[in-house]
Design a protein around this motif. Structure first.
Motif, mmCIF file in Angstrom:
data_model
loop_
_atom_site.group_PDB
_atom_site.id
_atom_site.type_symbol
_atom_site.label_atom_id
_atom_site.label_comp_id
_atom_site.label_asym_id
_atom_site.label_seq_id
_atom_site.Cartn_x
_atom_site.Cartn_y
_atom_site.Cartn_z
ATOM 1 N N ASN A 1 0.826 -1.203 0.000
ATOM 2 C CA ASN A 1 0.000 0.000 0.000
ATOM 3 C C ASN A 1 0.868 1.263 0.000
ATOM 4 O OD1 ASN A 1 -2.610 1.248 0.075
ATOM 5 N ND2 ASN A 1 -2.216 1.760 2.199
ATOM 6 N N ASN B 1 -6.012 3.754 -1.456
ATOM 7 C CA ASN B 1 -5.122 3.911 -0.313
ATOM 8 C C ASN B 1 -5.867 4.060 1.013
ATOM 9 O OD1 ASN B 1 -3.089 5.045 1.516
ATOM 10 N ND2 ASN B 1 -1.822 5.096 -0.330
ATOM 11 N N VAL C 1 -7.619 0.787 1.998
ATOM 12 C CA VAL C 1 -6.637 -0.232 2.396
ATOM 13 C C VAL C 1 -6.092 0.070 3.785
ATOM 14 C CG1 VAL C 1 -4.397 -1.271 1.842
ATOM 15 C CG2 VAL C 1 -6.058 -0.861 0.025
#
Length: 178
Positions: free
Chosen positions: A68, A75, A78
């Motif tokens: 990530n 982003n 996650v």
């Protein structure tokens, strides 16, 4: 149907139902985490699974963190997923590897004790010399059924996030932009 099942109180059955459900949901969560980690690297699930199948939950979380940081794909989602899975990891380990007692009813709820199966090692020393060693497993945690139900909700929320991310990977031609 076994006689044990027939002779088990309905409230005990409910505890065992939720323990089984939670165990199943934890397995799905780990499997989907593996899929997500793999999708960052390749569209070939067999290759990804071969590379990461023996990883622990902790190492897959760490791998996802690193991927990530390197890639800019969903982003924020996650990061939220990593936080949620990290927060539930200790409970997951206890629920999966712990040794469970018989449920007991009190205070308008059902309680069950989970003893950690991991052995602790300790030793006593005098003047730098070991005088005794001891292995033991005396850590235990008592859980309410209401708490276990809440954990089911938390894992189901994680699974929804994972489904969202997997679908995003599949809808977006991610590998074209690598």
């Amino acid at each position: 149907m076994t006689s044990k099942f027939k002779n088990t109180d309905e409230k005990e059955k409910e505890v065992y139902f939720y323990l089984g459900l939670l165990s199943t949901l934890f397995a799905k969560m780990e499997s989907k985490l593996l899929i997500i980690v793999g999708k960052y690297i390749t569209s070939d699930f067999v290759l990804a699974n071969t590379l990461f199948e023996r990883n622990t939950l902790a190492s897959n979380i760490e791998m996802l963190k690193n991927l990530n940081d390197l890639k800019d794909f969903e982003n924020k989602t996650v990061k939220q997923l990593i936080q949620k899975v990290s927060n539930i990891k200790k409970i997951r380990n206890l629920f999966i590897h712990g040794v469970w007692s018989e449920p007991i009813e009190r205070e308008n709820d059902i309680f069950i004790i989970c003893r950690e199966s991991k052995l602790d090692y300790s030793e006593k020393k005098e003047n730098g010399n070991r005088i005794s060693r001891q292995w033991g497993s005396n850590k235990s945690t008592e859980f309410r059924l209401t708490y276990i139900r809440k954990q089911v909700d938390h894992v189901e929320e994680i699974l929804l996030m994972q489904d969202y991310l997997i679908k995003k990977f599949e809808d977006y031609d991610y590998y074209r932009y690598l």
